[in-house]
Design an enzyme around this catalytic site. Structure first.
Site, PDB file in Angstrom:
ATOM      1  CG  ASP A 162      -2.228   0.682   1.026  1.00  0.00           C
ATOM      2  OD1 ASP A 162      -2.311   1.533   0.132  1.00  0.00           O
ATOM      3  OD2 ASP A 162      -3.184   0.377   1.771  1.00  0.00           O
ATOM      4  CG  ASP A 187      -9.455   2.618  -0.226  1.00  0.00           C
ATOM      5  OD1 ASP A 187      -9.081   1.433  -0.362  1.00  0.00           O
ATOM      6  OD2 ASP A 187      -8.754   3.491   0.320  1.00  0.00           O
TER       7      ASP A 187
HETATM    8  C1  GLA Z   1      -5.775   1.817   2.260  1.00  0.00           C
HETATM    9  C2  GLA Z   1      -6.259   0.647   1.440  1.00  0.00           C
HETATM   10  C3  GLA Z   1      -7.309  -0.109   2.193  1.00  0.00           C
HETATM   11  C4  GLA Z   1      -6.735  -0.581   3.507  1.00  0.00           C
HETATM   12  C5  GLA Z   1      -6.226   0.605   4.306  1.00  0.00           C
HETATM   13  C6  GLA Z   1      -5.501   0.140   5.543  1.00  0.00           C
HETATM   14  O1  GLA Z   1      -6.739   2.791   2.371  1.00  0.00           O
HETATM   15  O2  GLA Z   1      -6.729   1.066   0.196  1.00  0.00           O
HETATM   16  O3  GLA Z   1      -7.771  -1.205   1.441  1.00  0.00           O
HETATM   17  O4  GLA Z   1      -5.714  -1.494   3.269  1.00  0.00           O
HETATM   18  O5  GLA Z   1      -5.322   1.381   3.533  1.00  0.00           O
HETATM   19  O6  GLA Z   1      -5.014   1.182   6.306  1.00  0.00           O
END
Ligand code: GLA
Length: 695
Positions: free
Chosen positions: A449, A518
């Site tokens: 990420d 997201d």
């Molecule tokens: C990002 C990702 C989510 C999740 C969060 C965790 O926003 O896109 O899917 O993994 O981080 O903090």
């Protein structure tokens, strides 16, 4: 033979297209042609030379120079801008040599007066009708040369007078909105200035004359394989010729090319088709699966991800409970998301210290992983390697490792700062931590990420131009990720950046799939997936079924949306009823039966009407024997009579049957008269398509 050399002209042939360049009498490299193959070589060399000089109307305005550089009197938005040590800012390049290969070509140019060499590189991808281009710039002298701009290419489309640009724009949780707009005189610019690819624009373009659709029409399209700052600028000049510059963003870019050094740009891919946007996407899809993805032939497992269920509150018990339900649904990979590492109770602490939190996991990750494995699932983990919370041991020990300007506040975003991956010490530290994690635990999957954009992009102790950060960070990212891949070749990797902030062909050399957004609300996903699919194949499109808008959107609908990609589940399974779990198990089983078609077949965006509220997507196996059709209706006010859906990609003379539709018909019949489904609001249907052998 994909490459033909004729004197100082080069014809690059793909399966259906030709791309033609050559030196003109003045020694300038001219773009002659990009389109369908023509019968005779001489066909490609139409008049392309300016007839005369006019004072305010330099030759470059009407001549398509393949890679224009700053310094000529042309006033075309150039691809290259350098400054020599004496302040001279023009490059005057003359052809030196050509290095033709079977499916590749390099053309080398040298500056007349300064020791600088520029090479244009081409690789032909015949099967995919794609041409790949990149640049190397070499300092042959004894003093540094300052690079201010070095794009990967300029793409030329024919001077048709009218251009429509298709591109992907958006924002966090609304990535990949497909836009089509007319170009007018001037420059249309798309870019990222955020250190990653960005949610806001994607380094992709398609140009058509306004008449192309999914099935037909001339389309010139391209993308940049780069995960940092990038720029696409389309200049429609006084003579309405459109030129597309594409490459590393020159905004705040600076590079000191030391004596003996070579700078290599990322590659851009360009293609041409006469079969519309659908085929353009299919070329990208096939190329990405066959030639880019490290595990392009590997079927992706159905995964469960704990983020939306437990957020940071992960521990052995909570995850074990979720894993048990997931296993009963037929899920194959259990991924524990954020919250598992040292000090990570909220998003205020922990990033940088990549070992299990001693309170949450007193015996490490092994007991949980063993439990997950006993349930028959593989185990995956979330990491955010480029980030650090000020509240972490890593930051306390190395506050100088983050990207920052001295004397300025270090702006936090989500309470975190960005580690400078341009630095070897940072790379070594993160690599060692992640390598240890992977060596000591049976981890089959990593979600990588990146949850913020950059600010204060400084590198105070860099002994060169600090603006090199923009590129060196991305090279560092590729290096760490690439090393981990080599050391742990069986791990599957997912690229995520707050959803789809790092979706590009560059990262797909390292990541097997992309977390698209997201926003997991299914009706929003339909649009996001539509945009994403312009470039990326379904096997890279990780899509979870969650609880978002579950009061309005039935579970089956949510599954169908996610089954259009690489299926995952991300809902709070403890809260799912027995009947929901049963529906889920059924959908997972159904997906497993057909996922080869979705993940590796040809995708057709076959229908969009009612402002996108009625849509259909179809996937066909490469041998045309099997397919899957998904049809979605979101909200359309009644009364409505839904239109026929015309199938695609069938063999016209073969017989096909559609699941639960009476009678078999020829492929041609399904494709021309179609099939109709009466769906209510928020209803969807999934139908298998079978070729009837011997009929
Ligand atoms: C990002 C990702 C989510 C999740 C969060 C965790 O926003 O896109 O899917 O993994 O981080 O903090």
């Amino acid at each position: 033979m994909p490459l033909h050399t004729q004197d100082k002209n080069w014809i690059l042939l793909t399966k259906h297209t030709a791309y033609v360049i050559g030196l003109n009498a003045a020694g300038r490299l001219v773009h002659h042609y990009w389109g369908r193959q023509l019968p005779f070589p001489e066909d490609y060399f139409a008049e392309n030379e300016p007839l005369e000089w006019l004072p305010f109307d330099a030759p470059g305005m009407r001549m398509s120079e393949e890679y224009p550089v700053y310094g000529s009197p042309d006033h075309i938005d150039p691809c290259l801008k350098v400054m020599f040590s004496d302040g001279v800012r023009s490059a005057v390049l003359h052809f030196e040599s050509a290095l033709p290969e079977d499916e590749a070509l390099s053309l080398r140019f040298r500056d007349d007066d300064y020791p600088l060499a520029l090479s244009l590189h081409y690789r032909i991808h015949p099967t995919y009708d794609l041409i790949e281009r990149w640049i190397t710039l070499e300092n042959l002298g004894t003093v540094p040369v300052q690079i201010e701009r070095v794009f990967s290419a300029q793409w030329h489309v024919p001077n048709n007078g009218a251009y429509r640009l298709s591109h992907l724009t958006g924002r966090w949780a609304a990535e990949n909105t497909l836009r089509r707009e007319w170009l007018s005189h001037g420059i249309k610019m798309l870019d990222s200035r955020r250190l990653n690819t960005s949610h806001h624009h994607n380094p992709y373009f398609a140009i058509d004359g306004g008449a192309a659709d999914e099935d037909q029409g001339q389309v010139w399209f391209g993308a940049l394989a780069w995960s940092g700052n990038w720029k696409i600028s389309v200049e429609t000049n006084d003579y309405t010729a459109a030129r597309i510059n594409i490459g590393i963003n020159d905004w705040d870019f600076g590079w000191t090319l030391q004596p003996g050094e070579i700078f290599t740009t990322p590659a851009t891919l360009g293609g041409y088709t006469e079969s519309g946007f659908g085929e353009a996407s299919q070329h990208f899809h096939d190329y990405i699966r066959d030639a880019v993805l490290p595990h392009g032939k590997t079927t992706h497992p159905v995964l469960y991800n704990s983020w939306e269920a437990t957020t940071f509150n992960v521990d052995e018990t909570s995850q074990a409970k979720l894993a048990e339900i997931a296993a009963n649904m037929g899920i194959e990979l259990f991924v524990m998301d954020d919250g598992w590492f040292q000090g990570r109770k909220t998003d205020h602490a922990g990033l940088g210290d990549w070992h299990p939190d001693v309170q949450k996991f007193p015996h490490g990750l092994t007991p949980l992983i063993a439990h997950v494995n006993r349930l028959g699932m593989a185990f995956g983990l979330w990491v955010e390697p480029e980030m650090v919370n000020p509240d972490s041991d890593l930051y306390r020990n190395h506050p100088d490792w983050v990207i920052h300007f001295p004397h300025r506040p270090r702006s936090e975003s989500r309470n975190q700062l960005i580690l400078n991956f341009g630095r070897a010490d940072v790379r070594d530290c993160i690599l060692a931590q992640l390598d240890k994690l992977l060596r000591e635990n049976n981890i089959a999957f990593i979600k990588w990420d990146m949850n913020r954009s950059v600010s204060e992009p400084g590198w105070p102790d860099h002994d060169r131009d600090q603006r090199e950060l923009w590129v060196r960070h991305v090279w560092g990212l590729y290096e760490v990720w690439g090393t981990l891949r080599r050391k742990h070749p069986n791990v599957i990797w997912q690229s995520c950046s707050g959803g789809g902030g790092r979706a590009d062909i560059g990262i797909l050399h390292y990541a097997d799939q992309i977390w698209v957004s997201d926003n997991t609300e299914a009706t929003a996903r339909l649009g996001i997936q539509h945009g994403f699919s312009q470039v990326f194949p379904a096997n890279t499109m990780e899509a979870w079924v969650t609880d978002a808008d579950s009061a309005r959107v039935p579970l089956e609908f949510r599954f169908h949306v996610s089954m259009c990609g690489s299926l995952g589940v991300g809902g709070h399974l403890l809260k799912w009823s027995e009947s929901d779990r049963a529906i889920a198990a059924q959908c997972v089983a159904q997906y497993k039966e057909m996922r080869e078609i979705v993940q590796f077949g040809d995708m057709y965006r076959i229908h969009q009407s009612h402002h996108g509220a009625f849509s259909a997507v179809q996937y066909m196996s490469k041998d045309r024997s099997e397919g899957v059709l998904f049809v979605f209706r979101t909200h359309i006010p009644d009364p409505v009579f839904l239109p026929q859906i015309m199938l695609r990609g069938l063999e016209p003379d073969a017989h096909y049957a559609i699941e639960d539709v009476s009678g078999s018909r020829s492929g041609l019949a399904w494709m021309t008269t179609g099939v109709r489904f009466d769906l209510h609001n928020f209803e969807s249907t999934l139908r298998r398509i079978h070729r009837i052998e011997g009929a």
